[in-house]
Motif scaffolding. Structure first.
Motif, short mmCIF file in Angstrom:
data_model
loop_
_atom_site.label_atom_id
_atom_site.label_comp_id
_atom_site.label_asym_id
_atom_site.label_seq_id
_atom_site.Cartn_x
_atom_site.Cartn_y
_atom_site.Cartn_z
N ARG A 151 0.89 -1.23 -0.21
CA ARG A 151 0.02 -0.08 -0.11
C ARG A 151 0.90 1.28 -0.15
NH1 ARG A 151 -2.44 -1.24 4.32
NH2 ARG A 151 -1.06 0.16 5.81
N PRO A 152 0.49 2.26 -0.83
CA PRO A 152 1.56 3.48 -0.88
C PRO A 152 1.02 4.18 0.40
CG PRO A 152 -0.24 3.67 -2.62
CD PRO A 152 -0.28 2.02 -1.97
N ILE A 153 2.10 5.00 0.89
CA ILE A 153 1.61 5.87 2.34
C ILE A 153 1.35 7.24 1.81
CG2 ILE A 153 2.81 6.64 4.21
CD1 ILE A 153 2.28 3.60 4.19
N VAL A 154 0.09 7.89 1.97
CA VAL A 154 -0.58 9.01 1.58
C VAL A 154 -0.58 9.68 2.93
CG1 VAL A 154 -2.32 10.07 0.76
CG2 VAL A 154 -1.50 7.89 -0.31
N THR A 155 0.02 10.90 3.19
CA THR A 155 -0.13 11.44 4.28
C THR A 155 -1.25 11.91 4.50
OG1 THR A 155 2.15 12.29 3.98
CG2 THR A 155 0.95 13.81 5.44
N VAL A 156 -1.83 11.71 5.70
CA VAL A 156 -3.36 12.11 6.03
C VAL A 156 -3.29 13.32 7.04
CG1 VAL A 156 -5.19 11.37 7.44
CG2 VAL A 156 -3.99 9.88 6.05
N GLN A 157 -4.05 14.30 6.80
CA GLN A 157 -4.12 15.52 7.51
C GLN A 157 -5.54 15.66 7.50
OE1 GLN A 157 -1.37 18.78 7.10
NE2 GLN A 157 -2.53 20.11 8.46
N SER A 158 -6.02 15.43 8.75
CA SER A 158 -7.81 15.66 8.71
C SER A 158 -8.02 17.09 8.77
CB SER A 158 -8.38 14.80 9.87
OG SER A 158 -7.76 15.22 10.94
N ARG A 159 -9.31 17.27 7.98
CA ARG A 159 -9.67 18.62 7.72
C ARG A 159 -11.08 18.60 8.22
NH1 ARG A 159 -8.19 17.17 2.84
NH2 ARG A 159 -10.35 17.05 2.10
N ILE A 160 -11.54 20.04 8.99
CA ILE A 160 -12.82 20.35 9.23
C ILE A 160 -13.57 20.99 8.29
CG2 ILE A 160 -14.43 21.44 10.95
CD1 ILE A 160 -11.96 20.71 13.16
N GLU A 161 -14.57 20.59 7.56
CA GLU A 161 -15.23 21.28 6.56
C GLU A 161 -16.81 21.59 6.80
OE1 GLU A 161 -14.71 19.08 2.88
OE2 GLU A 161 -12.59 19.40 2.74
N GLN A 162 -17.28 22.62 6.28
CA GLN A 162 -18.66 22.82 6.62
C GLN A 162 -19.90 21.98 5.59
OE1 GLN A 162 -19.81 24.85 9.07
NE2 GLN A 162 -21.67 24.15 8.55
#
Length: 272
Positions: free
Chosen positions: A222-233
């Motif tokens: 599995r390729p490692i994809v950087t995860v940075q969660s976001r808060i969206e409206q």
């Protein structure tokens, strides 16, 4: 309101130690209720990178050192050190682990905790050789910029011998337990345990495997994809979301539900 500069994301390592005994299990620890981060939560062992983890001397006691990318070396040492400090498990080559007497390891663990010994000196004196290749990259998460405390965390997967016994340090960690990923998820859903958002999603990813070999194979492919969660409206309110290509499927959870499910362990940042 004027936006403030985001807090620096501190480099950190987290380790998913897995075994078949005979069921597929992962080692998880419970953080102390007085911890400043994720208090009382069920998490994987790990912590931030310390200055000593960057010591060039590690090349002398780590097999496969030069095959590890330079920017990954301190992260892998931090992973190995934190697991030892929190659980007493030595992620070393099998023969070296057996040859290091339990009493020696226990004494070293206490002295490292008290600041009288550093991990590299212990490894050298005990003749321990670590295997950098055992640590398989599993995930990479960065805490959202809106959070006051941020980490740039690399998750690693490693298979361990079923006979190894984990013992919590009694300070940062109050309990260490082997648990099936699906059971840990169930406990979180039932609110019997605190299972934070990143931990929960990585448990879900791990639970897709039926045994250690399958988990290792999936992680290696599995390729490692950087995860940075976001808060969206959204029309129904604010949601917590992550990139769709990160390997976790479509994730879009109402912020209020995330906080409730995690026993309010997720801080909801105020709007600027």
């Amino acid at each position: 309101m004027e936006r403030t500069t985001p807090a620096r994301a501190v480099p950190a390592s987290t380790v998913l130690l897995v075994r078949d005994r005979p069921a597929f299990e992962v080692l998880m620890v419970t953080r102390h209720q007085q911890s400043t981060f994720a208090a009382g939560a069920l998490v994987f062992p790990g912590g931030k990178v310390d200055p000593e983890d960057r010591n060039d001397g590690w090349g002398e006691t780590v097999d496969g050192w030069h095959s590890v990318p330079t920017d990954q070396r301190a992260l892998r040492i931090a992973a190995i050190r934190e697991v030892f400090e929190e659980t007493g498990l030595l992620m070393a080559q099998s023969s070296a682990s057996r040859d290091c007497a339990a009493e020696t390891a226990t004494t070293a663990r206490r002295e490292i905790r008290e600041g009288h010994l550093d991990f590299l000196t212990f490894a050298r004196s005990a003749g321990i050789v670590f295997d950098a290749k055992q640590l398989v990259p599993f995930a990479h998460w960065i805490t959202p910029e809106a959070m006051p405390k941020r980490f740039d965390t690399h998750f690693y997967l490693i298979a361990v011998a079923s006979e190894q016994q984990a013992v919590s340090d009694g300070l940062e960690i109050t309990n260490a337990e082997w648990i099936a990923p699906a059971e840990a998820l169930r406990l979180g859903r039932a609110r019997e345990r605190i299972v934070g958002f990143p931990t929960r999603l990585n448990l879900q990813l791990l639970a897709e495997s039926r045994n250690v070999n399958e988990a290792l194979s999936r992680a290696q492919q599995r390729p490692i994809v950087t995860v940075q969660s976001r808060i969206e409206q959204r029309p129904g309110g604010r949601v917590l979301t992550i990139p769709r290509d990160a390997g976790y499927g479509s994730v879009e959870e109402p912020l209020s539900e995330v906080a409730a499910r995690d026993h309010a362990s997720v801080s909801v940042p105020r709007r600027s």
